[in-house]
Design a protein around this motif. Sequence first.
Motif, PDB file in Angstrom:
ATOM      1  N   GLU A 156       0.831  -1.203   0.000  1.00 23.34           N
ATOM      2  CA  GLU A 156       0.000   0.000   0.000  1.00 23.34           C
ATOM      3  C   GLU A 156       0.868   1.257   0.000  1.00 23.34           C
ATOM      4  N   HIS A 157       1.960   1.193   0.741  1.00 28.30           N
ATOM      5  CA  HIS A 157       2.758   2.391   0.948  1.00 28.30           C
ATOM      6  C   HIS A 157       4.124   1.954   1.455  1.00 28.30           C
ATOM      7  N   LEU A 216       4.810  -6.991  16.176  1.00 25.36           N
ATOM      8  CA  LEU A 216       4.382  -7.495  17.479  1.00 25.36           C
ATOM      9  C   LEU A 216       4.154  -8.994  17.367  1.00 25.36           C
ATOM     10  N   PHE A 223       1.142 -10.573  15.264  1.00 29.42           N
ATOM     11  CA  PHE A 223      -0.074  -9.769  15.401  1.00 29.42           C
ATOM     12  C   PHE A 223      -0.016  -8.664  14.354  1.00 29.42           C
ATOM     13  N   ARG A 224      -0.850  -8.754  13.316  1.00 28.70           N
ATOM     14  CA  ARG A 224      -0.765  -7.803  12.207  1.00 28.70           C
ATOM     15  C   ARG A 224      -1.694  -6.610  12.372  1.00 28.70           C
ATOM     16  N   GLY A 225      -2.566  -6.623  13.377  1.00 30.27           N
ATOM     17  CA  GLY A 225      -3.544  -5.543  13.518  1.00 30.27           C
ATOM     18  C   GLY A 225      -4.763  -5.799  12.652  1.00 30.27           C
ATOM     19  N   THR A 226      -5.768  -4.950  12.855  1.00 26.13           N
ATOM     20  CA  THR A 226      -7.046  -5.138  12.166  1.00 26.13           C
ATOM     21  C   THR A 226      -6.883  -5.173  10.654  1.00 26.13           C
ATOM     22  N   ARG A 227      -6.035  -4.285  10.131  1.00 21.34           N
ATOM     23  CA  ARG A 227      -5.906  -4.195   8.675  1.00 21.34           C
ATOM     24  C   ARG A 227      -4.511  -4.546   8.189  1.00 21.34           C
ATOM     25  N   GLY A 228      -3.640  -4.917   9.118  1.00 17.52           N
ATOM     26  CA  GLY A 228      -2.275  -5.264   8.715  1.00 17.52           C
ATOM     27  C   GLY A 228      -1.289  -4.131   8.925  1.00 17.52           C
ATOM     28  N   PHE A 229      -1.693  -3.086   9.632  1.00 12.56           N
ATOM     29  CA  PHE A 229      -0.857  -1.901   9.766  1.00 12.56           C
ATOM     30  C   PHE A 229      -0.196  -1.788  11.138  1.00 12.56           C
ATOM     31  N   ALA A 230      -0.276  -2.813  11.959  1.00  9.36           N
ATOM     32  CA  ALA A 230       0.336  -2.725  13.287  1.00  9.36           C
ATOM     33  C   ALA A 230       1.846  -2.556  13.170  1.00  9.36           C
ATOM     34  N   GLY A 231       2.438  -1.889  14.165  1.00  8.61           N
ATOM     35  CA  GLY A 231       3.893  -1.807  14.233  1.00  8.61           C
ATOM     36  C   GLY A 231       4.520  -0.591  13.586  1.00  8.61           C
ATOM     37  N   GLU A 232       3.722   0.462  13.338  1.00  9.49           N
ATOM     38  CA  GLU A 232       4.291   1.669  12.719  1.00  9.49           C
ATOM     39  C   GLU A 232       5.048   2.498  13.762  1.00  9.49           C
TER      40      GLU A 232
END
Lengths: 383, 383
Positions: A156-157, A216, A223-232
């Motif tokens: 995505e980015h 994480l 653990f990827r987060g709800t949309r896969g954006f965890a860990g920024e």
Amino acid sequence: MRRRNLAVVLGTVAAHSPLSRADVAGRTGLTRAAVSSLVDELIARGTLTEAATAPGGRVGRPGRALAVSDRGPASLGLEIGVAHLAACVADLRGEPRVWRRVERANAGRPPGQVLAEAAALAAEAEAEAAVQGLHVTGRVLAVPGVVPNAPRGLVEHAPNLGWHGVRPADHWPDSATVPDLENEANLGALAELWHADHTAETFVHVSAEAGIGAALVVGGQLFRGTRGFAGELGHIAVHPDGPPCPCGARGCLEQYAGEAAVLREAGLDATGDPVALLAERATAGDAPTLRALERAGRAMGLVLASAVNLIDPDGLVLGGAYAELAEWLLPAIRTELATRVTVRPWDPEAVRASLLGRRGPVLGAALLTVRRLIADPTRLPAT
Amino acid sequence: MRRRNLAVVLGTVAAHSPLSRADVAGRTGLTRAAVSSLVDELIARGTLTEAATAPGGRVGRPGRALAVSDRGPASLGLEIGVAHLAACVADLRGEPRVWRRVERANAGRPPGQVLAEAAALAAEAEAEAAVQGLHVTGRVLAVPGVVPNAPRGLVEHAPNLGWHGVRPADHWPDSATVPDLENEANLGALAELWHADHTAETFVHVSAEAGIGAALVVGGQLFRGTRGFAGELGHIAVHPDGPPCPCGARGCLEQYAGEAAVLREAGLDATGDPVALLAERATAGDAPTLRALERAGRAMGLVLASAVNLIDPDGLVLGGAYAELAEWLLPAIRTELATRVTVRPWDPEAVRASLLGRRGPVLGAALLTVRRLIADPTRLPAT
């Protein structure tokens, strides 16, 4: 059920080999007849080998030694970094057998060009693996950017590459070898979980170089987060009114601890390998470099303290290229954690440097396929 | 297996009542004979009632309406706040039937005294519930402090009460009614998950008043962290060199957005109910109060942006007493999130005020036992 039992037998041998068929029956609770049938199938699928002699020569337990195959099915990890490309082929035991790494200034180049070069490096690595009797059956590409949970296959980015909405499959020269995608910090964390010698099951893995990402791992799972954006982690604020960040916010961690910020603070030019240069100057006792690294470590410590206060992990791992700067970063990180994690006990030793460092993400990329194959050997054809 | 089937039947009726026995068989895939036997046992355990008439009058599906009992087994939630005590009795349907709340300046008082008063309030609430035909079978106490995963039953630290290492069981007047313990922010989050009308499965629930805590709900489950210390939002840094905090660090969120800090900034004295006072002054358009709330909202937004960047939730919920200040806090929180969550899309509406507010923790405390009983009806004796 047979699929599950194949995985149980293969997983048991992977964890405890060498074992005899009788040992496997003993460990799994399956009957010896069932184990024999499963082992035969696993051998046919190229995942197990059986040696002629008994393991360990134990008296009274005859049987030939089963082990996970070091030939045949293998997996490819690839990585596109801001300043490099890397490839790794691992066998089913999880052992890396081919390593490739080339320096490349990828930032700002057309994604199609970068991806074509990554594909060429992959083909070289696969050819080298073939010479060792390994054939690659799965491919995973590590990228320094955001890979959403859905749709898969999309970067995505990737701010430090200058990529927005890039779909590697659209640029890959051979549709038969298009890799799966994953964020590099996530893969570095998985490599740490699977390959490194430590016990933390819930940890934050920092992956730092040009950008600063994190992954994480919670209870042994990514653990990827709800949309896969965890860990920024790189865009968590260190100072509300700090320097502007290209992301649009101010005072982000990358403005204090990213490669460019540390070089600037140290008064150094970004030629060659910036992390190696920083390590060299720090080893030489260069005061501005030492101050810049201490400032970076403080900023990382502040942000990691926020992570500890928020999610209460067992441990923190400093991975990626910055693992090579751990000697200078960790003391400041530990000081800041000691100051800011006060409502609960916190062990300073719970933050440590990765032993994998720069090799983490590409190794994790290779191990991801290995793990999938061990969990479901029917992904491999029976020969 | 029977235990599991009892839970399936009770859970189905709880989610979809009124249902006939035939409806339950249709929804669960169990045979009608099995359902009848299970329903009889659930009625004997006091968890289900069966009315004389068919639900909805549907043609061709005779049967009497099953519903979760609104008499009999019930559960007690208790809360010790910095400035109040509260109790709630809920029936098995999860409906609150008794509410009690008394103002009490609990900060700095001997824990034994506070706990004795909480136990007295609990006894009153149970007596009032008994008049309605409810008998309490489980008790949970919400505390504004850290409750480790192990050993259970311990308040390791409740800074705003001045408690360190307090074990409520040691002070409870009746060993038969000692409550289980849980952090108040965690219970507020569970109440939000179970009782409120929204769809987020992964969210951060902020519980703010004298202190600021948070709870993480991940995939519909409370995430307590490795040791039970997750969610220490109040001690995440807003400014690295900010005002000193009693926790030992500097610039913690509580120094910007805790009740005392907001009152100070607004030039108000902390008499009576500080949150009600702030709401009153803000409604009246008092400029210092509006500025203080905007500053608090900005600080909360910065810290919540860190949480979003780190764990990528679906939503954020402003709960506890501060839900009553949402009108003034949310705009600043949203502005800060919009500025600082830039690497991924973020919907400003994904942050919202709890509809439960101050009642959340004590309601969550009551619902915890209800959930346990629905999940395992054999915890209740058959009569």
